[in-house]
Design a protein around this motif. Sequence first.
Motif, PDB file in Angstrom:
ATOM      1  N   GLY A   1      43.224  44.533  37.607  1.00  0.00           N
ATOM      2  CA  GLY A   1      42.060  45.306  38.018  1.00  0.00           C
ATOM      3  C   GLY A   1      41.153  44.479  38.889  1.00  0.00           C
ATOM      4  O   GLY A   1      41.520  43.377  39.321  1.00  0.00           O
ATOM      5  N   PRO A   2      39.951  44.962  39.143  1.00  0.00           N
ATOM      6  CA  PRO A   2      39.044  44.253  40.044  1.00  0.00           C
ATOM      7  C   PRO A   2      38.678  42.845  39.567  1.00  0.00           C
ATOM      8  O   PRO A   2      38.399  41.974  40.385  1.00  0.00           O
ATOM      9  CB  PRO A   2      37.810  45.151  40.114  1.00  0.00           C
ATOM     10  CG  PRO A   2      37.949  46.139  39.023  1.00  0.00           C
ATOM     11  CD  PRO A   2      39.382  46.201  38.635  1.00  0.00           C
ATOM     12  N   ASP A   3      38.695  42.631  38.274  1.00  0.00           N
ATOM     13  CA  ASP A   3      38.325  41.313  37.747  1.00  0.00           C
ATOM     14  C   ASP A   3      39.482  40.317  37.738  1.00  0.00           C
ATOM     15  O   ASP A   3      39.263  39.113  37.639  1.00  0.00           O
ATOM     16  CB  ASP A   3      37.766  41.441  36.329  1.00  0.00           C
ATOM     17  CG  ASP A   3      36.488  42.265  36.288  1.00  0.00           C
ATOM     18  OD1 ASP A   3      35.744  42.255  37.294  1.00  0.00           O
ATOM     19  OD2 ASP A   3      36.238  42.918  35.268  1.00  0.00           O
ATOM     20  N   THR A   4      40.710  40.803  37.824  1.00  0.00           N
ATOM     21  CA  THR A   4      41.871  39.924  37.724  1.00  0.00           C
ATOM     22  C   THR A   4      42.676  39.823  39.014  1.00  0.00           C
ATOM     23  O   THR A   4      43.517  38.940  39.152  1.00  0.00           O
ATOM     24  CB  THR A   4      42.813  40.412  36.605  1.00  0.00           C
ATOM     25  OG1 THR A   4      43.231  41.749  36.899  1.00  0.00           O
ATOM     26  CG2 THR A   4      42.122  40.370  35.246  1.00  0.00           C
ATOM     27  N   ALA A   5      42.435  40.706  39.972  1.00  0.00           N
ATOM     28  CA  ALA A   5      43.263  40.776  41.182  1.00  0.00           C
ATOM     29  C   ALA A   5      43.194  39.497  42.017  1.00  0.00           C
ATOM     30  O   ALA A   5      44.226  39.027  42.498  1.00  0.00           O
ATOM     31  CB  ALA A   5      42.864  41.982  42.022  1.00  0.00           C
ATOM     32  N   ALA A   6      42.016  38.923  42.185  1.00  0.00           N
ATOM     33  CA  ALA A   6      41.888  37.729  43.034  1.00  0.00           C
ATOM     34  C   ALA A   6      42.726  36.578  42.499  1.00  0.00           C
ATOM     35  O   ALA A   6      43.444  35.921  43.261  1.00  0.00           O
ATOM     36  CB  ALA A   6      40.424  37.313  43.164  1.00  0.00           C
ATOM     37  N   ALA A   7      42.660  36.338  41.205  1.00  0.00           N
ATOM     38  CA  ALA A   7      43.436  35.240  40.611  1.00  0.00           C
ATOM     39  C   ALA A   7      44.930  35.510  40.746  1.00  0.00           C
ATOM     40  O   ALA A   7      45.709  34.595  41.068  1.00  0.00           O
ATOM     41  CB  ALA A   7      43.056  35.056  39.152  1.00  0.00           C
TER      42      ALA A   7
END
Length: 116
Positions: free
Chosen positions: A75-81
């Motif tokens: 989701g938005p909180d995990t996508a970057a990592a």
Amino acid sequence: MTIKLYGIKNCDTVKKARKWLEQHAIDYQFIDHRIDGLDPLELQDWLARLGWEQLVNKRGTSYRALSDEDKATLGPDTAAALLTATPAMIKRPLLVHDDRLQLGFNAADYARFFNQ
């Protein structure tokens, strides 16, 4: 501003985009996610502007290799990592020019993007 094309050099869709740009004599800088890595600030910008749902390539083998738990928590909180760790999971190619983004390749879309 420099035209940048992000992707992976052995991706067939990236090859089509590169060929189109070259046939139309458009100079660009190619950035290979696997070789050159990702700029965290650029990635955050793409996520903010495109959304993680569009940026994550759910058709690719990298996404399909994720565990069901990883897919469920994406989701938005995990996508970057996740995209930093597995840049091949970014939908490609990503064309950046004059603060505009074009995700994927379609010849007609590229022609409109460059007003040709």
